[in-house]
Write a protein that holds these residues in place. Structure first.
Motif, short mmCIF file in Angstrom:
data_model
loop_
_atom_site.label_atom_id
_atom_site.label_comp_id
_atom_site.label_asym_id
_atom_site.label_seq_id
_atom_site.Cartn_x
_atom_site.Cartn_y
_atom_site.Cartn_z
N GLY A 148 -62.33 56.84 -9.80
CA GLY A 148 -63.77 56.55 -9.79
C GLY A 148 -64.21 55.87 -11.09
N HIS A 149 -63.87 56.47 -12.23
CA HIS A 149 -64.25 55.88 -13.52
C HIS A 149 -63.89 54.39 -13.59
CE1 HIS A 149 -65.94 58.67 -16.38
NE2 HIS A 149 -65.08 59.62 -16.06
N ILE A 150 -62.69 54.04 -13.10
CA ILE A 150 -62.21 52.66 -13.19
C ILE A 150 -63.15 51.71 -12.44
CG2 ILE A 150 -60.29 51.11 -12.58
CD1 ILE A 150 -58.42 53.59 -12.93
N TYR A 151 -63.68 52.19 -11.30
CA TYR A 151 -64.52 51.32 -10.46
C TYR A 151 -65.92 51.08 -11.02
CZ TYR A 151 -60.96 50.50 -7.05
OH TYR A 151 -59.83 50.05 -6.45
N ALA A 152 -66.27 51.69 -12.14
CA ALA A 152 -67.51 51.31 -12.83
C ALA A 152 -67.46 49.82 -13.16
CB ALA A 152 -67.69 52.15 -14.09
N ASN A 153 -66.24 49.29 -13.29
CA ASN A 153 -66.07 47.87 -13.62
C ASN A 153 -66.35 46.94 -12.44
OD1 ASN A 153 -65.03 47.62 -16.50
ND2 ASN A 153 -63.78 49.29 -15.69
N TRP A 154 -66.54 47.50 -11.25
CA TRP A 154 -66.88 46.65 -10.08
C TRP A 154 -68.38 46.67 -9.81
CZ3 TRP A 154 -61.90 47.55 -10.98
CH2 TRP A 154 -60.99 46.57 -10.59
N LEU A 155 -69.12 47.46 -10.58
CA LEU A 155 -70.57 47.55 -10.37
C LEU A 155 -71.32 46.55 -11.26
CD1 LEU A 155 -70.76 51.43 -10.09
CD2 LEU A 155 -71.37 49.81 -8.28
N THR A 156 -70.67 45.42 -11.54
CA THR A 156 -71.29 44.38 -12.35
C THR A 156 -71.11 43.04 -11.63
OG1 THR A 156 -69.28 43.88 -13.54
CG2 THR A 156 -70.66 45.61 -14.48
N GLU A 157 -71.72 42.01 -12.15
CA GLU A 157 -71.65 40.67 -11.53
C GLU A 157 -70.23 40.10 -11.59
OE1 GLU A 157 -75.02 38.52 -10.98
OE2 GLU A 157 -75.04 40.59 -10.27
N ASP A 158 -69.52 40.54 -12.64
CA ASP A 158 -68.28 39.90 -13.03
C ASP A 158 -67.07 40.69 -12.48
OD1 ASP A 158 -66.74 38.25 -14.45
OD2 ASP A 158 -67.04 39.21 -16.40
N THR A 159 -66.51 40.25 -11.34
CA THR A 159 -65.43 41.02 -10.70
C THR A 159 -64.11 40.88 -11.44
OG1 THR A 159 -66.50 40.59 -8.61
CG2 THR A 159 -64.24 41.38 -8.49
N PRO A 160 -63.46 41.98 -11.84
CA PRO A 160 -62.19 41.87 -12.57
C PRO A 160 -61.07 41.26 -11.72
CG PRO A 160 -63.13 44.08 -12.79
CD PRO A 160 -63.91 43.38 -11.73
N GLN A 161 -60.24 40.47 -12.38
CA GLN A 161 -59.04 39.92 -11.74
C GLN A 161 -57.90 40.91 -11.94
OE1 GLN A 161 -58.64 36.42 -10.45
NE2 GLN A 161 -60.82 36.93 -10.28
N LEU A 162 -57.05 41.07 -10.93
CA LEU A 162 -55.91 41.98 -11.03
C LEU A 162 -54.62 41.18 -11.11
CD1 LEU A 162 -57.14 44.59 -8.40
CD2 LEU A 162 -57.29 44.73 -10.90
N PRO A 163 -53.55 41.73 -11.74
CA PRO A 163 -53.42 43.08 -12.29
C PRO A 163 -54.22 43.27 -13.58
CG PRO A 163 -51.45 41.81 -12.78
CD PRO A 163 -52.32 40.94 -11.92
#
Ligand code: KG4
Ligand code: ZN
Length: 334
Positions: free
Chosen positions: A113-128
Motif C-alpha cells: 500500500g505505502h508504495i502505491y502512494a506514488n500512483w496518486l499523483t499526475e506523474d506515473t512511475p516507470q517500472l522497474p
C-alpha cells in the motif's frame, strides 16, 4: 472503478475512496497520536479501542452519503503487517461491509500500500523501480519489476529509520512522533556543522542492509551537545546511509525509477538529498516522492494498491496477519 480503502494497522483509522487507482475522491484519517504523545509511544490496547470507536464515523465521512455505496466497485483493506488489535478492527469491518453491500473484498499488504502512494499523483512511475520504504516499523529496499511483483533487496537488521528517529527524539526530549520533531529541531540548529560526527552504520559495507540501533547509543553518549545540533547530525547520518544504499541498488538493478514511500519519506532532508545525489550520479532514473500527507498512514494508497492488484478474496477466507512481509506480496490468499 471506485474502491473504498480501509486502513487501521497502527494508530490511524483511515478510509478513502479512490477512482481508477489514481484519483482521490475522499480521504479521511483519524489519529490517536495526540493520546500516545503523552506516553512517548503507542499503547496497542488503547490504539485499538480508539479505532473501534472511530471506524464507522470515518467510513461514513469518506462515503459522504449512503447513496455513494452504489458507486463502489470494491472494498480494500489492510490485512497486515501491524498491531493485531488494530488490524482486526479494519479487517472485520471490511468483511462485514463487503458481505452486507455485496461488493468484492481485496486484501492488501500495508507495505505494498505505502508504495502505491506514488500512483496518486499526475506523474506515473516507470517500472522497474527501486523502492525505499521507510516508516516507523520498516526500512526496506524493494525491487518492483511490475505491479504485484516485489522482491526484497535489503532492509534493517534492527531498528527502522522512523523507529530510530522516534527513540532518539525520546532521548533528546523532543516529543513524539520523533521524525517530525527531529526534523523541526534540525531546522532550528544554530551550531556550526562539523563539531560532532555520528556514525553512518554500514554505509561502506557491501549489500543492502541497514542498522540504525547503534545511533541511539551514540546519541545518548553525546547528550551534552546542543539537542538541535544533535538532531541535525542524526538526520544527516540516517539520510546519508539511506541515499547511498538506494543509489547503489538503483545502479545494480538498472531501474528506471526510484520511489520513496513510508512516513520517513515525508522528511525534507531525505527528499532533497536523494534528488541531489541522483542528479550527481548521472543515472537515468526518475525520482518519485509522494505528497507529504500520503507518506504517513492513510487509506488512499490502500485503495490505489487494490486497483492495480485487483484480486478479491471471499471475506470468510480473510484474516488479519500481523507479521506479513513484502515477500508475501499482495496477500492474495490471506
Ligand atoms: O508510515 P508511517 O505513518 O507508519 C508506519 O507504518 O510505521 O510512519 C511513521 C514513522 C514514524 O516513525 C515517524 O517518526 C516517521 O514516520 N516520520 C518522519 C517524518 N514524518 C513521519 N520521519 C522523519 N521526518 C519526517 N518529517
Ligand atoms: Zn505505514
Amino acid at each position: 472503478m471506485n474502491i473504498l480503502g480501509i486502513e487501521t494497522s497502527c494508530d490511524e483509522t483511515a478510509a478513502a475512496i479512490v477512482a481508477d487507482g489514481t484519483k482521490i475522491i475522499s480521504t479521511i484519517v483519524a489519529s490517536s497520536q495526540a493520546m500516545h504523545a503523552k506516553f512517548g509511544g503507542i499503547i496497542p490496547e488503547k490504539a485499538a479501542r480508539e479505532q473501534l470507536k472511530a471506524i464507522i464515523p470515518v467510513i461514513a465521512e469518506a462515503l459522504g452519503s449512503r447513496e455513494k455505496v452504489q458507486e463502489l466497485d470494491a472494498v480494500a483493506v489492510t490485512v497486515g503487517p501491524g498491531l493485531i488489535g488494530s488490524l482486526l478492527v479494519g479487517v472485520e469491518t471490511a468483511k462485514a461491509l463487503s458481505l452486507a453491500w455485496n461488493k468484492p473484498l481485496i486484501p492488501i499488504n500495508h507495505l505494498v500500500g505505502h508504495i502505491y502512494a506514488n500512483w496518486l499523483t499526475e506523474d506515473t512511475p516507470q517500472l522497474p523501480a527501486i523502492v525505499l520504504l521507510v516508516s516507523g516499523g520498516h526500512s526496506e529496499l524493494i525491487l518492483m519489476r511490475n505491479h504485484g511483483d516485489f522482491t526484497y533487496v535489503g532492509g534493517t537488521r534492527d531498528d527502522a529509520a522512523g523507529e530510530c528517529f522516534d527513540k532518539c527524539a525520546r532521548i533528546l526530549n523532543l516529543g513524539y512522533p520523533g521524525g517530525p520533531a527531529i526534523e523541526k529541531a534540525a531546522d532550528e540548529t544554530r551550531e556550526p556543522a562539523g563539531s560532532l560526527r555520528l556514525p553512518r552504520p554500514l554505509i561502506n559495507e557491501p549489500g543492502f542492509d541497514f542498522s540504525f540501533s547503534g545511533l541511539k547509543t551514540a546519541v545518548s553518549r553525546t547528550k551534552d551537545t546542543e539537542p538541535n545540533f544533535l538532531a541535525w547530525e542524526l538526520q544527516e547520518a540516517v539520510t546519508d546511509v539511506l541515499v547511498k544504499k538506494t543509489l547503489t541498488a538503483a545502479r545494480e538493478y538498472a531501474v528506471k525509477s526510484v520511489l520513496l514511500a513510508g512516513g520517513v519519506a515525508a522528511n525534507k532532508k531525505l527528499r532533497e538529498k536523494m534528488a541531489r545525489e541522483i542528479e550527481k550520479s548521472g543515472l537515468a532514473v526518475t525520482l518519485h516522492v509522494p505528497p507529504f500527507n500520503l507518506c504517513t498512514d492513510n487509506a488512499a494508497y490502500i485503495a490505489a494498491a487494490a486497483a492495480f492488484n485487483n484480486y478479491p478474496v471471499p471475506p470468510i477466507k480473510i484474516d488479519a496477519i500481523p507479521s506479513l512481509t513484502i515477500d508475501n506480496g499482495l496477500a492474495k490468499v490471506a
